[in-house]
Design an enzyme around this catalytic site. Structure first.
Site, mmCIF file in Angstrom:
data_model
loop_
_atom_site.group_PDB
_atom_site.id
_atom_site.type_symbol
_atom_site.label_atom_id
_atom_site.label_comp_id
_atom_site.label_asym_id
_atom_site.label_seq_id
_atom_site.Cartn_x
_atom_site.Cartn_y
_atom_site.Cartn_z
ATOM 1 N N HIS A 269 0.799 -1.188 0.125
ATOM 2 C CA HIS A 269 0.064 0.017 -0.017
ATOM 3 C C HIS A 269 0.902 1.315 -0.080
ATOM 4 C CE1 HIS A 269 -3.649 -1.967 0.250
ATOM 5 N NE2 HIS A 269 -3.311 -2.517 1.396
ATOM 6 N N ASN B 125 0.431 -13.420 -20.664
ATOM 7 C CA ASN B 125 0.486 -13.662 -18.911
ATOM 8 C C ASN B 125 0.338 -15.187 -18.940
ATOM 9 O OD1 ASN B 125 0.948 -11.082 -19.104
ATOM 10 N ND2 ASN B 125 -1.170 -10.595 -18.026
ATOM 11 N N ASP B 126 -0.832 -15.512 -19.337
ATOM 12 C CA ASP B 126 -0.997 -17.185 -19.358
ATOM 13 C C ASP B 126 -0.469 -17.948 -20.053
ATOM 14 O OD1 ASP B 126 -2.872 -17.218 -17.044
ATOM 15 O OD2 ASP B 126 -4.382 -16.385 -18.033
ATOM 16 N N ARG C 291 -11.324 -6.140 -18.506
ATOM 17 C CA ARG C 291 -11.339 -7.338 -17.708
ATOM 18 C C ARG C 291 -12.743 -6.878 -16.690
ATOM 19 N NH1 ARG C 291 -5.437 -6.567 -17.121
ATOM 20 N NH2 ARG C 291 -4.247 -8.634 -17.758
ATOM 21 N N ARG D 251 2.703 -18.069 -12.904
ATOM 22 C CA ARG D 251 3.015 -16.696 -13.026
ATOM 23 C C ARG D 251 3.170 -15.698 -11.658
ATOM 24 N NH1 ARG D 251 -2.481 -14.596 -16.088
ATOM 25 N NH2 ARG D 251 -2.560 -12.382 -14.873
ATOM 26 N N ARG E 96 -13.974 -8.728 -22.564
ATOM 27 C CA ARG E 96 -13.960 -9.885 -22.058
ATOM 28 C C ARG E 96 -14.535 -10.486 -21.187
ATOM 29 N NH1 ARG E 96 -8.012 -11.807 -19.371
ATOM 30 N NH2 ARG E 96 -9.289 -11.210 -17.545
HETATM 31 C C1 PEP Z 1 -3.170 -12.656 -20.146
HETATM 32 O O1 PEP Z 1 -3.373 -13.981 -19.602
HETATM 33 O O2 PEP Z 1 -2.193 -12.538 -20.592
HETATM 34 C C2 PEP Z 1 -4.256 -11.765 -19.907
HETATM 35 C C3 PEP Z 1 -4.310 -10.827 -20.522
HETATM 36 O O3 PEP Z 1 -5.181 -12.147 -18.963
HETATM 37 P P1 PEP Z 1 -5.295 -11.914 -17.411
HETATM 38 O O4 PEP Z 1 -3.899 -11.531 -17.135
HETATM 39 O O5 PEP Z 1 -6.394 -11.279 -17.171
HETATM 40 O O6 PEP Z 1 -5.249 -13.504 -17.027
HETATM 41 MG MG MG Z 2 -5.294 -14.695 -18.913
#
Ligand code: PEP
Ligand code: MG
Length: 588
Positions: free
Chosen positions: A199, A467-468, A306, A478, A343
């Site tokens: 924070h 990211n995923d 999101r 991750r 999404r």
């Molecule tokens: C991802 O997985 O790259 C992505 C954009 O979705 P999130 O980070 O919300 O899983």
């Molecule tokens: Mg994702």
């Protein structure tokens, strides 16, 4: 931590948490350790003890509301939200009833029992793997501390004692500590513990003051009044900086400011490379509060909305259609004339939700479990409500819809099919919506990436969730800092799959964008554009630098970059090639 002495100068390396350079005298802040007394209570005094506790809770609530209002005034509503979380802790029935029950059993004073219960929760949250819950430890500790001070009739030591401009040095800072500080009195914040998401750091960024955290022993090495130079870019703190260091920093700061001006000067210029090829940059948002950044940094709309935010606000209830309609409409309206890629619900994994996922057995592996589209295809009632709300919001602007965590063609077809059914239902009831909404698939699971040709024939666009995708390609969680060094997007398997997905979309003539963190990373953005990505979607603040970098690129340089990066098999060398390309254009 690595400390290098240069005569009297001490250099301490920590984690850079908020950018900027500042220098000033230190104010060393130690939160006082609290001694909680324990003693027996006569039966006749138990009711009095209970009342004392309820009064302390009321007093704490009042203090938190005052702090909340102060932070809302000084920093804005978003930052004030931290105190809403504190108020929720205070409202938690377990927090109120457990200490009273324990007191009745043990016949001991209430602060002793309250302390016991609070410590139990703190210990339990601290041992969890879940980062979100771990962060709540700070909230519980802060609120518990406040209640105890009120019970004991003590006044808490706060940063309101800082009456002049100072560099604040502390073991850690709670939100209450930071909020009690007068705006303008802190030149910089340095702490022994903490990470980029604590924070105190979030507050520093809002106050636009530098912060360095994770210094381990700053409070032992820095004394009150010491001359301290804080470099929030590199995460370095100098105590009694030498003439040489001061000269160097003066020089670096001047160059940084000049570079920031150069980037800023191009913020509203066209998104096209120096030889005229256009590229699209859009923003990742969580709700209306992020739309200011979309306009400020001239994003071409929202590449990833999101939608989990409205679901996560209240872990005990689901938002109804009206609430969701308002939530989506606000963003769609604010993005006009640009489009918003909405999404559908991506709950689960790192975004747990008590009510949505209750009834399911606790999962050993939630990232690979019952989440996102898997959840929606099973809980059609939840999916239907969300799709209806998104469709109704589509009349307020330009909407595209995409499904997260698609792992097979069958899943994509099921989701599409259900989407069509919900459209038909609205039509039958004469509820207006855009009848030509493009449908896309997120590509973030290796099986989807390998099936890109197949999937491309059944949707209008792809959005690559790196990211995923990286975590699943490499089997590296991750969120696990212990194996963070293995999360390497330069792994040839990752680079290969990115090329395959973008190439497949091109072959099938559908649009492809990238919305994971790599899109806003200056090392990867040029490579993704060079591979043929039509657009990159990122956190709004990352847009100006990526724009600058691409505007100072041309086809020859980008082609060379791809050839060199893909000729290399060693991830470290690939990484160096990408870094050097970015640095050569972003030198300060
Ligand atoms: C991802 O997985 O790259 C992505 C954009 O979705 P999130 O980070 O919300 O899983
Ligand atoms: Mg994702």
């Amino acid at each position: 931590m690595n400390n290098v002495r240069d005569e009297k100068e001490i250099r301490i390396q920590g984690i850079p948490a908020a950018p900027g350079v500042a220098r000033g005298a230190a104010f060393v802040f130690f939160a006082e350790g609290l001694q909680v007394p324990c003693y027996s209570i006569a039966e006749s005094s138990l009711e009095n003890e209970r009342q004392r506790f309820l009064d302390a809770l009321v007093a704490t609530r009042k203090q938190l509301v005052v702090l909340r209002d102060k932070v809302a005034r000084d920093l804005g509503e978003k930052e004030a939200g931290i105190f809403d979380a504190h108020l929720l802790v205070l409202d938690d029935p377990a927090f109120i009833s457990e200490p009273i029950q324990l007191m009745l059993q043990r016949r001991t004073n209430i602060e002793c029992n309250f302390h016991h219960v609070a410590e139990k929760y703190i210990e339990c949250f601290s041992s969890l793997e879940d980062d979100y819950l771990k962060e709540r430890v700070g909230d519980v500790r802060d609120v518990a501390q406040r209640v105890l001070y009120n019970l004991l009739g003590l006044s808490q030591r706060t940063l309101s004692e800082v009456t002049d401009k100072r560099v604040i040095v502390a073991e850690d800072l709670s939100p209450s500590d930071t909020a009690s500080m007068e705006k303008g009195h802190a030149l910089a914040i340095v702490t022994d513990s903490g990470n980029r998401t604590s924070h105190a750091v979030i507050m520093s960024r809002s106050l636009r003051i530098p912060a360095v955290v994770g210094l381990m022993s700053a409070t032992k090495k820095i004394a009150a009044g010491d001359d301290v130079l804080v470099d929030g870019h590199e995460g370095i703190v100098f105590v009694n900086p030498s003439e040489k260091t001061l000269w160097r920093y003066g020089h670096i700061e001047k160059m940084r400011t000049a570079f920031a001006h150069r980037v800023q000067a191009e913020v509203a210029l066209s998104n096209s490379t120096s030889d005229g090829k256009p590229f699209k940059l859009s923003a990742n948002v969580n709700g209306i509060e992020d739309m200011e950044g979309v306009h400020k940094y001239h994003a071409q709309g929202v590449g990833l909305f999101r939608t989990e935010g409205i679901f996560l606000k209240d872990p005990h209830h689901l938002p109804d259609e009206e609430a969701q309609y308002a939530f989506y409409s606000d963003v769609v309206t604010a993005a006009r004339p640009h489009r918003v890629i909405v999404r559908t619900l991506d709950i689960g994994g790192d975004k747990p939700h008590d009510t949505l996922l209750s009834g399911g057995v606790a999962e050993a592996n939630p990232f690979m479990g019952f989440r996102a589209i898997r959840y929606c295809l099973e809980r059609k009632d939840v999916f239907r409500t969300q799709l209806r709300a998104i469709l109704r919001a589509s009349i307020h602007g330009r909407v595209k819809v995409m499904f997260p965590m698609i792992s097979s063609l069958d899943e994509l077809l099921q989701a599409r099919d259900f989407f069509d059914k919900v459209c038909a239902e609205l039509k039958q009831n004469s509820i207006p919506f855009d009848e030509n909404i493009p449908i896309g698939s997120m590509i973030e699971i290796p099986s989807a990436a390998y099936s890109a040709q197949l999937l491309a024939a059944h949707c209008d666009f792809f959005s690559i969730g790196t990211n995923d995708l990286v975590q699943y390609m490499l089997a590296v969680d991750r969120g696990n800092s212990r194996i963070a060094h293995l999360y390497d997007p330069c792994n040839p398997a990752v680079l290969g799959i990115l090329r395959h997905v973008i190439g497949s979309a091109k072959d099938k003539h559908i649009e492809v964008s990238v919305c994971g963190e790599l899109a806003g990373d200056t090392m990867f953005a040029p490579l993704l554009i060079a591979l043929g990505a039509d657009s990159l979607s990122m956190t709004p603040t990352a847009i100006p630098e990526v724009r600058y970098l691409l505007r100072h690129s041309d086809a020859t340089a980008l082609n060379k970059l791809v050839n060199e990066a893909y000729a290399e098999q060693d991830p470290q060398k690939t990484s160096q090639i990408l870094r050097e390309y970015a640095q050569s254009r972003l030198t300060i």
